[in-house]
Enzyme design. Sequence first.
Site, PDB file in Angstrom:
ATOM      1  CD1 TRP A 162      -2.579   1.737   0.399  1.00 21.66           C
ATOM      2  CD2 TRP A 162      -2.010   1.967   2.546  1.00 21.66           C
ATOM      3  NE1 TRP A 162      -3.257   2.831   0.899  1.00 21.66           N
ATOM      4  CE2 TRP A 162      -2.933   2.984   2.207  1.00 21.66           C
ATOM      5  CE3 TRP A 162      -1.518   1.901   3.835  1.00 21.66           C
ATOM      6  CZ2 TRP A 162      -3.352   3.943   3.131  1.00 21.66           C
ATOM      7  CZ3 TRP A 162      -1.938   2.839   4.761  1.00 21.66           C
ATOM      8  CH2 TRP A 162      -2.853   3.848   4.407  1.00 21.66           C
ATOM      9  CG  ASP A 192      -2.712  -2.860   6.940  1.00 15.94           C
ATOM     10  OD1 ASP A 192      -3.788  -2.748   7.558  1.00 15.94           O
ATOM     11  OD2 ASP A 192      -2.334  -2.036   6.087  1.00 15.94           O
ATOM     12  CE  LYS A 250      -9.806   0.643   3.875  1.00 12.32           C
ATOM     13  NZ  LYS A 250      -8.854   1.144   4.876  1.00 12.32           N
TER      14      LYS A 250
END
Length: 398
Positions: free
Chosen positions: A130, A212, A247
């Site tokens: 990311w 993560d 999310k």
Amino acid sequence: MFETIQSRGVDQILALMKAFQADPRDKKVDLVVGVYKDANGAVPVMDAVKGAEALLLEQETTKTYVGMAGDAEFRSFVPPLLLGENATQIAEGRVTSLQTVGGSGALKVGCDLLNSIEPGKRLWVSTPTWANHVPVATDAGLNVAYYPYFRPSDRGLDFEAMIMHLQSNSAVGDAILLHACCHNPTGVDLSLEQWKKLSRFISDRRLLPFVDCAYQGLGDGMERDVAGLRVLAAKVPEMLIASSFSKNFGIYRERTGALTLIAQNADVLAKTQAAAETVIRSNYSMPPSHGARVVANVFGSFELRSLWAEELNDMRARIAEMRRVLRLKLEERQVTQDLSFLTDQCGMFSYTGFNPADVERLRAEFGIYTAGDGRINVAGLSADNLDAVADGFAAVMR
């Protein structure tokens, strides 16, 4: 003084967002921004979230600080969500979660914590990872190193190269950043068997895992998306997990996340939590309340949690369907290259393999905006734009 500031470069995602907004074409398509969109192209507010907010409005009696560690009820829900209701680590009192300012805040607090313990500690990250992982880690003072991950030839995972590189180059005490599921930006995840092999290596080499977990529930389901994480947690004495509720709850602007700490025993955990709270104090002092209360209200209500699970299932199914239909439409347009990556990859993002020239052509000729490395947000696809996207992709791929 300000005239001496050196430019750190432009965030390419933010630059693309601005370019998309300025584009006057009616049929332009945004596949850049990493947020879930519904079939109408909107970022919806889940009905379960609205129900939780109604409860909050009715029941909230104060706006005082929530403390450095954050909302206690919210924090209590996080470890079972990640590790399982009957996790040994929870029963042994070796795990705690701290509320943070989004998943990014959890990463920043975790990196700052690692650097406070060992300045300049080495953190291994995947190639690619990311876009914000490396800036967060380097700003915290960590020394970032890279391990192979994505294999461009088949848009898959080069697990053998990953393990060989780490065997040859990592050292005892290094930290390693892993994606629990829905790898961003590639959409390529470790299989459960690969998680087991990697967990044995990490344990034997005595690396410190930092996982993560930003997309739990949007890949294969709430349980399956953390199956590998649980395998790893069972093998190591210490671990950090950054998780996000942006999310799977669609509450991006509420900045709701958690940093979960696993220590070898309760005494070490207490010292580690105190050190993490010191980092939080110097970063932002206290986390906000609203998003954490939304999550806690949902998980604390059987009706709201059931509704949320149903809505999350619908989101996950829509993403999978967009992958399937895009592949089908490209095949209908006589794209002869292997398109299995579209349905093999998992989650919101797909690494298409487009090079910068392809990306520029898609934007200039077809009004299709993707990240500069060819990453697309599959959730940006809809019935209204799938044919246009397939036309553009097919032209480039042919």
